[in-house]
Each structure stands twice: as structure tokens, then as C-alpha cells.
Design a protein around this motif. Structure first.
Motif, PDB file in Angstrom:
ATOM      1  N   ARG A   1      95.520 -68.737 -15.176  1.00 41.82           N
ATOM      2  CA  ARG A   1      94.205 -68.974 -15.759  1.00 41.82           C
ATOM      3  C   ARG A   1      93.206 -69.557 -14.761  1.00 41.82           C
ATOM      4  NH1 ARG A   1      97.672 -70.097 -20.215  1.00 41.82           N
ATOM      5  NH2 ARG A   1      97.343 -68.543 -21.821  1.00 41.82           N
ATOM      6  N   THR A   2      93.672 -69.860 -13.555  1.00 40.65           N
ATOM      7  CA  THR A   2      92.755 -70.415 -12.550  1.00 40.65           C
ATOM      8  C   THR A   2      93.036 -69.766 -11.199  1.00 40.65           C
ATOM      9  OG1 THR A   2      94.209 -72.213 -11.837  1.00 40.65           O
ATOM     10  CG2 THR A   2      92.764 -72.659 -13.725  1.00 40.65           C
ATOM     11  N   PRO A   3      92.050 -69.743 -10.318  1.00 43.77           N
ATOM     12  CA  PRO A   3      92.279 -69.214  -8.972  1.00 43.77           C
ATOM     13  C   PRO A   3      93.388 -69.965  -8.233  1.00 43.77           C
ATOM     14  CG  PRO A   3      89.938 -69.377  -9.385  1.00 43.77           C
ATOM     15  CD  PRO A   3      90.630 -70.071 -10.531  1.00 43.77           C
ATOM     16  N   ALA A   4      93.464 -71.270  -8.411  1.00 42.11           N
ATOM     17  CA  ALA A   4      94.492 -72.054  -7.732  1.00 42.11           C
ATOM     18  C   ALA A   4      95.895 -71.627  -8.167  1.00 42.11           C
ATOM     19  CB  ALA A   4      94.286 -73.543  -7.993  1.00 42.11           C
ATOM     20  N   GLN A   5      96.068 -71.364  -9.453  1.00 37.77           N
ATOM     21  CA  GLN A   5      97.367 -70.901  -9.944  1.00 37.77           C
ATOM     22  C   GLN A   5      97.724 -69.557  -9.328  1.00 37.77           C
ATOM     23  OE1 GLN A   5      96.582 -70.900 -14.167  1.00 37.77           O
ATOM     24  NE2 GLN A   5      97.526 -72.919 -14.459  1.00 37.77           N
ATOM     25  N   LEU A   6      96.750 -68.678  -9.221  1.00 39.73           N
ATOM     26  CA  LEU A   6      96.990 -67.368  -8.617  1.00 39.73           C
ATOM     27  C   LEU A   6      97.419 -67.518  -7.165  1.00 39.73           C
ATOM     28  CD1 LEU A   6      96.971 -64.291  -8.641  1.00 39.73           C
ATOM     29  CD2 LEU A   6      94.507 -64.384  -8.199  1.00 39.73           C
ATOM     30  N   GLY A   7      96.721 -68.352  -6.410  1.00 37.07           N
ATOM     31  CA  GLY A   7      97.061 -68.557  -5.008  1.00 37.07           C
ATOM     32  C   GLY A   7      98.478 -69.068  -4.822  1.00 37.07           C
ATOM     33  N   LEU A   8      98.874 -70.040  -5.634  1.00 36.49           N
ATOM     34  CA  LEU A   8     100.234 -70.583  -5.536  1.00 36.49           C
ATOM     35  C   LEU A   8     101.285 -69.531  -5.890  1.00 36.49           C
ATOM     36  CD1 LEU A   8      99.737 -74.141  -7.061  1.00 36.49           C
ATOM     37  CD2 LEU A   8     100.284 -73.568  -4.686  1.00 36.49           C
ATOM     38  N   LEU A   9     100.985 -68.721  -6.894  1.00 38.10           N
ATOM     39  CA  LEU A   9     101.937 -67.681  -7.290  1.00 38.10           C
ATOM     40  C   LEU A   9     102.068 -66.618  -6.200  1.00 38.10           C
ATOM     41  CD1 LEU A   9     103.763 -66.977  -9.690  1.00 38.10           C
ATOM     42  CD2 LEU A   9     101.949 -65.469 -10.474  1.00 38.10           C
ATOM     43  N   LEU A  10     100.960 -66.214  -5.606  1.00 36.74           N
ATOM     44  CA  LEU A  10     101.010 -65.245  -4.511  1.00 36.74           C
ATOM     45  C   LEU A  10     101.835 -65.789  -3.348  1.00 36.74           C
ATOM     46  CD1 LEU A  10      97.302 -64.040  -4.487  1.00 36.74           C
ATOM     47  CD2 LEU A  10      99.299 -62.691  -5.181  1.00 36.74           C
TER      48      LEU A  10
ATOM     49  N   ALA B   1     102.960 -59.886   5.864  1.00 34.68           N
ATOM     50  CA  ALA B   1     102.397 -59.374   4.611  1.00 34.68           C
ATOM     51  C   ALA B   1     101.043 -58.730   4.870  1.00 34.68           C
ATOM     52  CB  ALA B   1     102.273 -60.505   3.589  1.00 34.68           C
ATOM     53  N   ALA B   2     100.232 -59.377   5.684  1.00 31.64           N
ATOM     54  CA  ALA B   2      98.900 -58.861   5.994  1.00 31.64           C
ATOM     55  C   ALA B   2      98.972 -57.511   6.693  1.00 31.64           C
ATOM     56  CB  ALA B   2      98.149 -59.871   6.867  1.00 31.64           C
TER      57      ALA B   2
ATOM     58  N   VAL C   1      95.081 -63.463   4.121  1.00 31.69           N
ATOM     59  CA  VAL C   1      96.218 -63.836   3.269  1.00 31.69           C
ATOM     60  C   VAL C   1      96.201 -65.341   3.024  1.00 31.69           C
ATOM     61  CG1 VAL C   1      98.740 -63.918   3.078  1.00 31.69           C
ATOM     62  CG2 VAL C   1      97.615 -61.856   3.936  1.00 31.69           C
ATOM     63  N   SER C   2      95.940 -66.111   4.060  1.00 39.72           N
ATOM     64  CA  SER C   2      95.845 -67.561   3.901  1.00 39.72           C
ATOM     65  C   SER C   2      94.740 -67.925   2.910  1.00 39.72           C
ATOM     66  CB  SER C   2      95.570 -68.224   5.253  1.00 39.72           C
ATOM     67  OG  SER C   2      95.422 -69.613   5.103  1.00 39.72           O
ATOM     68  N   ALA C   3      93.598 -67.268   3.022  1.00 36.78           N
ATOM     69  CA  ALA C   3      92.493 -67.540   2.100  1.00 36.78           C
ATOM     70  C   ALA C   3      92.862 -67.174   0.669  1.00 36.78           C
ATOM     71  CB  ALA C   3      91.246 -66.774   2.539  1.00 36.78           C
ATOM     72  N   LEU C   4      93.558 -66.062   0.485  1.00 37.56           N
ATOM     73  CA  LEU C   4      93.987 -65.664  -0.856  1.00 37.56           C
ATOM     74  C   LEU C   4      94.940 -66.686  -1.463  1.00 37.56           C
ATOM     75  CD1 LEU C   4      94.378 -61.853  -0.272  1.00 37.56           C
ATOM     76  CD2 LEU C   4      93.019 -62.886  -2.100  1.00 37.56           C
ATOM     77  N   GLU C   5      95.763 -67.285  -0.648  1.00 32.34           N
ATOM     78  CA  GLU C   5      96.720 -68.273  -1.146  1.00 32.34           C
ATOM     79  C   GLU C   5      96.087 -69.649  -1.356  1.00 32.34           C
ATOM     80  OE1 GLU C   5     100.688 -66.293   0.902  1.00 32.34           O
ATOM     81  OE2 GLU C   5     100.040 -68.272   1.575  1.00 32.34           O
TER      82      GLU C   5
ATOM     83  N   LEU D   1      88.076 -58.932  -4.514  1.00 38.05           N
ATOM     84  CA  LEU D   1      89.081 -58.240  -5.327  1.00 38.05           C
ATOM     85  C   LEU D   1      89.829 -57.208  -4.493  1.00 38.05           C
ATOM     86  CD1 LEU D   1      87.295 -57.721  -8.741  1.00 38.05           C
ATOM     87  CD2 LEU D   1      89.277 -59.148  -8.267  1.00 38.05           C
ATOM     88  N   ASN D   2      89.130 -56.571  -3.577  1.00 40.91           N
ATOM     89  CA  ASN D   2      89.761 -55.581  -2.713  1.00 40.91           C
ATOM     90  C   ASN D   2      90.918 -56.215  -1.924  1.00 40.91           C
ATOM     91  OD1 ASN D   2      89.889 -52.918  -1.583  1.00 40.91           O
ATOM     92  ND2 ASN D   2      89.077 -53.806   0.304  1.00 40.91           N
ATOM     93  N   SER D   3      90.675 -57.383  -1.349  1.00 41.39           N
ATOM     94  CA  SER D   3      91.723 -58.079  -0.596  1.00 41.39           C
ATOM     95  C   SER D   3      92.862 -58.499  -1.516  1.00 41.39           C
ATOM     96  CB  SER D   3      91.161 -59.313   0.110  1.00 41.39           C
ATOM     97  OG  SER D   3      90.231 -58.941   1.086  1.00 41.39           O
ATOM     98  N   LEU D   4      92.527 -58.974  -2.701  1.00 45.74           N
ATOM     99  CA  LEU D   4      93.558 -59.365  -3.654  1.00 45.74           C
ATOM    100  C   LEU D   4      94.471 -58.189  -3.980  1.00 45.74           C
ATOM    101  CD1 LEU D   4      94.937 -61.213  -5.717  1.00 45.74           C
ATOM    102  CD2 LEU D   4      93.131 -60.582  -7.338  1.00 45.74           C
TER     103      LEU D   4
END
Length: 84
Positions: free
Chosen positions: A9-18, A32-33, A43-47, A55-58
């Protein structure tokens, strides 16, 4: 590999899950990159700063980690997280 689904539900949660999935696959950010034409910095920024990424990078990182994005309505009775 994880067989369960995670609610995000949050960007931070998504980053940790990735990051968790990447580490579970024993991939460095660089590896991965390189699988999908991203830089290690992306990749670091996404995490770490998912809310500032495209969204493209995601979707490229999801592909590198063999993940897919699934949207569904929130379950009834669950509290809403109104971070936005």
C-alpha cells in the motif's frame, strides 16, 4: 521462491519487497539491472526511493525478478492506509 502474495500500500513497502525478492534470487543490484537494461543506480532507487521512479523502470525490474503486478480491490474490513 515465495508462494504467497503480499499486499502493498506504500512505495516503501514495494521497495522492501523488491529488494527481498532480489536477494532471495541471490542477484546483486548490478546483475538484476543488467538483465533488463537498467543501471544499478536505478535498481537501488527502486528499492529505496520507489516513489521517485518511473513505471517503465518498475516493470523492467519486475521482469528481471520474474514477478508480475496484480491489482485487486482491497478486502472488506481491512483498514485503509491513506498515506497519499
Amino acid at each position: 521462491m515465495r508462494a504467497s502474495y503480499s499486499s502493498i500500500r506504500t512505495p516503501a513497502q514495494l521497495g522492501l519487497l523488491l529488494q527481498g525478492y532480489r536477494k532471495e534470487l541471490e542477484l546483486s543490484q548490478t546483475t538484476a539491472a543488467s538483465k533488463v537494461g537498467l543501471s544499478q543506480k536505478t535498481v537501488s532507487a527502486l528499492e529505496n526511493h520507489t516513489d521517485r521512479c518511473s513505471l517503465n523502470s518498475l516493470f523492467k525490474l519486475l521482469s528481471a525478478l520474474d514477478l508480475e503486478l496484480v491489482l485487486q480491490p482491497r478486502s472488506a474490513g481491512k483498514p485503509s492506509d491513506h498515506e497519499w
